[in-house]
Design a protein around this motif. Structure first.
Motif: not given
Length: 467
Positions: A350-371
């Protein structure tokens, strides 16, 4: 800045947080192994008989990666590896779900590619102890990237799959050289921009409220524009074209801090895309399907939009919470294990699963930008920013294409989709980000520790400004 504030900043030391990483890895393994078990129960009505072997192998891979980080990159970001492990585990479970429906063995092959990816992840961290040595290979990496991009055009070596000539075949194996090329291009762009950013940042003419660059400084962006158009025209790969040009444009903007580059670059890409749409049939077909997919679906049509429309139907049927593993029909979507795995997730999670996946990708981008933000050297900042941009752009064009926000591009979804070259390259990217993060988070070396540190003293003694 007051002397007390400056002293507090310079005396601040990041915690290693390896214990937190291990705890998060346990949660990530619960996601991956739990999803694999849920697939067996939902499809076959019982727990998979190979659950212990599969779970043990998956746990062994991520724990081995964690142990290596403890020894060779102890100050690295503690969130990246668990997030990647969760995405990779979920991707394996969804591919296994499709295998059970289609009678294929893609999940077993993907686990093999994951093993190779983790091996190269470990090798990158062990061999590359300081990311700054990569500046020596700025132009070598660029040459290698160009050669890799041209390989699919070599007669007898290149292969056309699903209309895109982006593969090379060696015996029974296929390989997508563009996945390696994107890593090499990040290194090339970062090394070039560190050396030439002052010239590129010089003001040119002011047009309305934007400072446009000088004409003679347009060479780099013009070259990348031509490369991206070449990929679009000759390899018929809209996704890689957008990824390569967007990557260079983001890194150029970050290096120069001049929005004029974004204006010029965006105008050049849109102009080139418009010309390609007018001149080349395959580009025009992609756009037409995007604008009206139902005109190309069903009896009496070419059925070229079958893949997209079936994915849209599946995600609509999945709704907010999804049908559950085994209760949907994601196998109706052609190539659901690769190009359209987001559609399969949307149908059964469902949309919940897709949003959870997008949130995980957002975390990867955020942590790379933090570095990138805390990195003490300009090269590390640009490399981390470039690698974050690779993930952000790739996820945007893939998910945007599946959800009909933009025309379909044909890229794979990082860590989720089936594909060995993509998975291996992305594991190496995470290793590079962790290496930059480790060097940025570890205590700053004292001036005079070594000749090598003295040479980069100007970079390593930068003070972070407090808001």
């Amino acid at each position: 800045m007051a002397a007390g504030q400056q002293g507090a900043i310079m005396g601040f030391v990041h915690r290693r947080r390896r214990g937190a990483e291990l705890f998060l890895l346990v949660l990530a393994l619960a996601v991956g192994i739990g999803a694999y078990a849920a697939v067996g129960i939902g499809v076959e009505g019982e727990v998979p008989v190979d659950l212990l072997g599969y779970g043990g192998w998956l746990a062994g891979l991520v724990v081995a990666a964690h142990v290596v980080i403890r020894f060779v990159a102890p100050y690295a970001d503690p969130v990246l590896l668990p997030v990647v492990a969760a995405l990779n585990g979920l991707g394996l479970a969804v591919i296994h779900r499709l295998d059970l429906a289609d009678g294929t063995t893609f999940a077993r092959q993907q686990l093999t590619w994951m093993t190779l990816g983790v091996v190269l992840f470990v090798g990158t961290l062990v061999v590359l102890r300081d990311h700054r040595v990569l500046t020596r290979f700025t132009y070598t990496s660029g040459l290698a990237a160009i050669v890799l991009l041209l390989l699919p055009l070599v007669p007898g070596l290149g292969k056309t799959i699903n209309g895109a000539r982006i593969w090379i075949g060696v015996g029974p194996f296929s390989f997508q050289p563009g996945e390696v090329a994107k890593v090499l291009l990040v290194i090339t762009f970062a090394g070039y921009l560190v050396l030439h950013r002052d010239a590129l940042a010089l003001a040119g003419r002011r047009l309305l409220v934007v400072d446009l660059p000088r004409g003679r400084d347009l060479g780099p962006i013009l070259a990348m524009w031509l490369v991206s158009l070449g990929v679009l025209v000759f390899q018929r790969d809209l996704g890689s074209s957008l990824l390569f040009f967007g990557l260079f444009l983001v890194m150029l903007y970050v290096a120069t801090e001049r929005p004029g580059w974004l204006v010029v670059g965006s105008a050049m890409f849109l102009g080139g895309a418009l010309v390609a749409w007018r001149l080349f049939g395959h580009v025009r077909t992609r756009v037409d399907i995007w604008l009206d997919p139902f005109a190309y679906y069903g009896e009496g049509t070419s059925d070229q939009s079958y893949q997209l429309v079936e994915s849209l139907f599946g995600m609509a049927w999945g709704g907010l919470l999804g049908r559950g593993f085994g209760e949907g029909n994601p196998e109706r979507i052609p190539y659901a294990e690769s190009d359209f795995i987001i559609g399969a997730i949307g149908e059964e999670l469902g949309l919940t699963g897709v949003m959870a996946v997008l949130l995980l990708y957002g975390l990867i981008v955020e942590r790379a930008l933090r570095a990138a933000l805390i990195s003490r050297d300009g090269f590390g900042k640009l490399v981390a920013t470039g690698l974050a941009s690779v993930f952000a752009l790739q996820v945007f064009v893939v998910v945007g294409g599946v959800m009909r926000l933009i025309p379909l591009t044909g890229l794979t979804t990082p860590f989720l989709s089936y594909g060995g070259s993509s998975l291996v390259a992305n594991w190496v990217i995470i290793a590079l980000v962790l290496r930059i993060s480790d060097l940025a988070r570890r205590p700053a070396p004292s001036v005079g520790d070594s000749a090598g540190e003295d040479a980069s003293a100007a970079e390593t003694t930068q003070v972070v400004r407090l808001p």
